[in-house]
Design an enzyme around this catalytic site. Structure first.
Site, PDB file in Angstrom:
ATOM      1  CE  LYS A  13      -1.657  13.209 -15.010  1.00 20.30           C
ATOM      2  NZ  LYS A  13      -2.215  13.526 -16.348  1.00 20.30           N
ATOM      3  CD  GLU A  66      -4.907  15.745 -16.078  1.00 20.72           C
ATOM      4  OE1 GLU A  66      -3.751  15.293 -15.953  1.00 20.72           O
ATOM      5  OE2 GLU A  66      -5.666  15.417 -16.991  1.00 20.72           O
ATOM      6  CG  HIS A 115       3.924   9.163 -25.058  1.00 18.63           C
ATOM      7  ND1 HIS A 115       2.550   9.121 -25.041  1.00 18.63           N
ATOM      8  CD2 HIS A 115       4.271  10.276 -24.355  1.00 18.63           C
ATOM      9  CE1 HIS A 115       2.087  10.152 -24.352  1.00 18.63           C
ATOM     10  NE2 HIS A 115       3.110  10.859 -23.923  1.00 18.63           N
ATOM     11  CG  ASN A 170      -3.165  15.449 -20.475  1.00 20.82           C
ATOM     12  OD1 ASN A 170      -2.203  14.710 -20.340  1.00 20.82           O
ATOM     13  ND2 ASN A 170      -4.020  15.696 -19.497  1.00 20.82           N
ATOM     14  CG  HIS A 201      -0.691  13.814 -24.149  1.00 25.53           C
ATOM     15  ND1 HIS A 201       0.004  14.927 -24.587  1.00 25.53           N
ATOM     16  CD2 HIS A 201       0.215  13.068 -23.459  1.00 25.53           C
ATOM     17  CE1 HIS A 201       1.255  14.863 -24.150  1.00 25.53           C
ATOM     18  NE2 HIS A 201       1.411  13.748 -23.465  1.00 25.53           N
ATOM     19  NE  ARG A 236      -0.149  16.376 -13.719  1.00 29.05           N
ATOM     20  CZ  ARG A 236       0.551  15.605 -12.902  1.00 29.05           C
ATOM     21  NH1 ARG A 236       0.413  15.749 -11.601  1.00 29.05           N
ATOM     22  NH2 ARG A 236       1.403  14.712 -13.363  1.00 29.05           N
ATOM     23  NE  ARG A 271      -4.022  -2.096   1.992  1.00 27.55           N
ATOM     24  CZ  ARG A 271      -3.960  -3.031   2.946  1.00 27.55           C
ATOM     25  NH1 ARG A 271      -3.126  -2.885   3.945  1.00 27.55           N
ATOM     26  NH2 ARG A 271      -4.738  -4.085   2.873  1.00 27.55           N
ATOM     27  CG  HIS A 303      -3.226   8.811 -24.657  1.00 28.81           C
ATOM     28  ND1 HIS A 303      -3.761   9.226 -23.458  1.00 28.81           N
ATOM     29  CD2 HIS A 303      -1.884   8.950 -24.537  1.00 28.81           C
ATOM     30  CE1 HIS A 303      -2.779   9.606 -22.651  1.00 28.81           C
ATOM     31  NE2 HIS A 303      -1.636   9.453 -23.289  1.00 28.81           N
ATOM     32  CD  GLU A 308       5.069  14.745 -23.874  1.00 23.52           C
ATOM     33  OE1 GLU A 308       4.517  15.819 -23.571  1.00 23.52           O
ATOM     34  OE2 GLU A 308       4.453  13.651 -23.926  1.00 23.52           O
ATOM     35  CE  LYS A 354       4.479  16.507 -15.592  1.00 28.17           C
ATOM     36  NZ  LYS A 354       4.415  15.284 -16.379  1.00 28.17           N
TER      37      LYS A 354
END
Lengths: 359, 359
Positions: B140, B234, B262, B242, B245, B238, B118, B249, B182, B224
């Site tokens: 992330k 986000e 990517h 993306n 993205h 934030r 955990r 994606h 990026e 960033k």
């Protein structure tokens, strides 16, 4: 109906306890704000209650996923079924998961909610005594690994816990007894009057008397909510809830998940913790015997499985989550009703307990 | 060496940037407090730097796990290898994971750290440009699902990010270019002077000039870190990160993970987002062409893959994490250097962009 609160700031949530609550969505539907609802259940519970729960949301999109029943399916692999269902339904991060079942369904649904799209809401609808008094409250979620129980997981609090005491009527005796192990635990670690009450009311509980059940569940949940509210991430006091669990996890992992029920392993593990407490001079023989008798009356085991040696226990306990730099942390009793967290247990005493319980 | 800070209260952490930092554990070893260290790397990076990193911890227990290299292995299944290694080593919840590699290693190691017992600590040691300027910063973490990228994961911040710019010397050209996508993104969404700087210094960057690299990486990380510091989970700003993205994606998932890198998918996706911005009257043709030229100079694709239809895109984008109740959220530009998050894009305009990019 009784309602308690788990006090965690902006993550606080209610626990509702009462008969027939699964059929009373007016009480708890506010905890499901989004338009997408995924009900996760298992093959045993789904035929009994899935339709009732789904019918509460006929104004939303409701999907269901039914998992195989049992601790042996509490794996990353089975978890994949929940993610598959969520993605096939194209659910977004404003969806809500409902966990309808026992501790395995609750732990896995909570963990799926913790991870799906990096975190979505979920609600616990526990249908076993063990889940109602323990695993559904407090936000511990996760799955097992072949080498250790609950080793992969997250802290992720539900939006609400809804306990329908009537579901216990259909619970098999063995599972009911397993839940009692966790109920008795609260008396042992912090509430001696509750232990007295349990001794006086055990027959009523075993007969599934409604009033006795509500009292035992509410008192257990209040104990757990108070502890979790003060120590959500188990940096201190919350570890007390693990009385019997370090030995118990070793029993569950060592015998193969599902052979012993979690509560059965906790009962035997608690007897081992009490034996060790007695060896350290903190508990007299009469107190140990008193607890053994209560577990026995509840149809719970008070000895370790014959298949595990002392070496097996030591190896299995070494990966317990409370271990630090190889030093075991154990929950012991300094008198009934007074649990303590100890990192300094002499290995000779631990060894003596293991030798007394293993063949 | 430059050091920036990601400001997140008691979870704040430093980003160290400079040549040779993997061999300078004096700079970053304080971020690894425990006695148990698990270095996670991949088959490409391990032969180059694993020994250097391990030798920094000869006073601790160091174990390693080497994963197969590539986006197609960023799965729950591969993640199991990390859990297996941790449990076989009997590491407890005071261990630290080190992510030595690119974005895939960083995302998976971070997610393993989020879930093991955990939650345990981890440190990012990114060795690709993309990981250095983007994925290693901000917490992330996660893995892909066959039906969607990064659909299973957690927010879990590292204890430190250590960027050794010398690792870029061994990075293949195609991966280096992917990282530039990026870098360029930061200029597009919030820093027009940085876009000017990139146009003037692209040749130096492509030649892996040390000073130019450090400047580009530090400026990207500062962007960033500022955004993450204001919006960790986000809920707003934030999402600007993306840009490109949602389209990207869809390209990665639709063509099969690993076929397009990517950053390549983000470059093509950004061109689509700019086309859509122009159709809405927010960007003139010269600006769109200026960005296309910069991506082309960086050896990045500016068109969608021939294999994907407009319908493919719509289906794949419907499971994007930013979707809410079926309504897509898109990042667009209202002028270069000014990104916006929009939930109200007319479907006709989106359709026109898809038709222009698909065959």
């Amino acid at each position: 109906m009784q309602t308690l609160t788990v006090d965690l700031g902006d993550r606080s949530y209610p626990i509702h306890i009462g008969p027939g609550l699964l059929g009373r969505p007016d009480v708890w539907r506010a905890a499901v704000p989004g338009r997408q609802v995924m009900v996760v259940s298992n093959t045993t519970v789904a035929p009994l209650y899935l339709e009732t729960v789904c019918s509460a949301f006929d104004d939303r999109r409701v999907e269901t996923v039914v998992l195989p029943d049992g601790e042996s399916f509490k794996t990353l692999d089975t978890l994949g079924n929940v993610f598959d269902a969520l993605l096939r339904a194209r659910f977004d991060r404003h969806c809500t998961l409902l966990a309808l079942g026992g501790g395995v369904v609750g732990d896995m649904t909570g963990f799926a909610a913790a991870c799906y799209q990096r975190g979505v809401d979920f609600v616990q609808l526990p249908t076993t005594l063990l889940a109602q008094v323990d695993s559904s409250v407090g936000g511990k979620t996760g799955v097992n690994h072949p080498l250790g129980k609950n080793m992969i997981g997250a802290f992720h609090q539900p939006r609400a816990v809804v306990i329908d005491t009537r579901t216990l009527v259909t619970l098999p005796d063995r599972e009911f007894a397993a839940g009692l192990a966790e109920v008795i635990k609260y008396g042992l670690i912090r509430d001696l009057p509750f232990l007295d009450w349990l001794e006086a009311n055990l027959e009523a509980l075993l007969a599934r008397d409604g009033a006795a059940l509500t009292e035992a569940i509410a008192r257990s949940c209040r104990c757990k909510a108070e502890i979790v509210g003060r120590d959500e991430r188990e940096s201190g006091e919350r570890a007390l809830l693990n009385l019997g669990h370090t030995f118990g996890h070793a029993i569950e992992t060592g015998t193969g998940y599902g052979v012993w029920l979690h509560g059965e392993a906790v009962a035997a593990g608690t007897c081992m913790a009490l034996d060790l407490s007695a060896r350290l001079g903190w508990l007299d023989a009469a107190a140990v015997e008193r607890v053994r008798r209560l577990f026995s009356r509840a149809q719970l085991p008070v000895t370790a499985p014959a298949s595990l040696s002392a070496e097996d226990f030591l190896g299995l306990m070494a990966v317990d989550k409370k271990t630090r730099d190889g030093q075991l942390t154990l929950i012991l009793l300094q008198g009934l009703g007074h649990g303590v967290v100890r990192r300094d247990v002499p290995s000779a005493a631990l060894r003596a307990t293991l030798d007394a319980f293993c063949h």
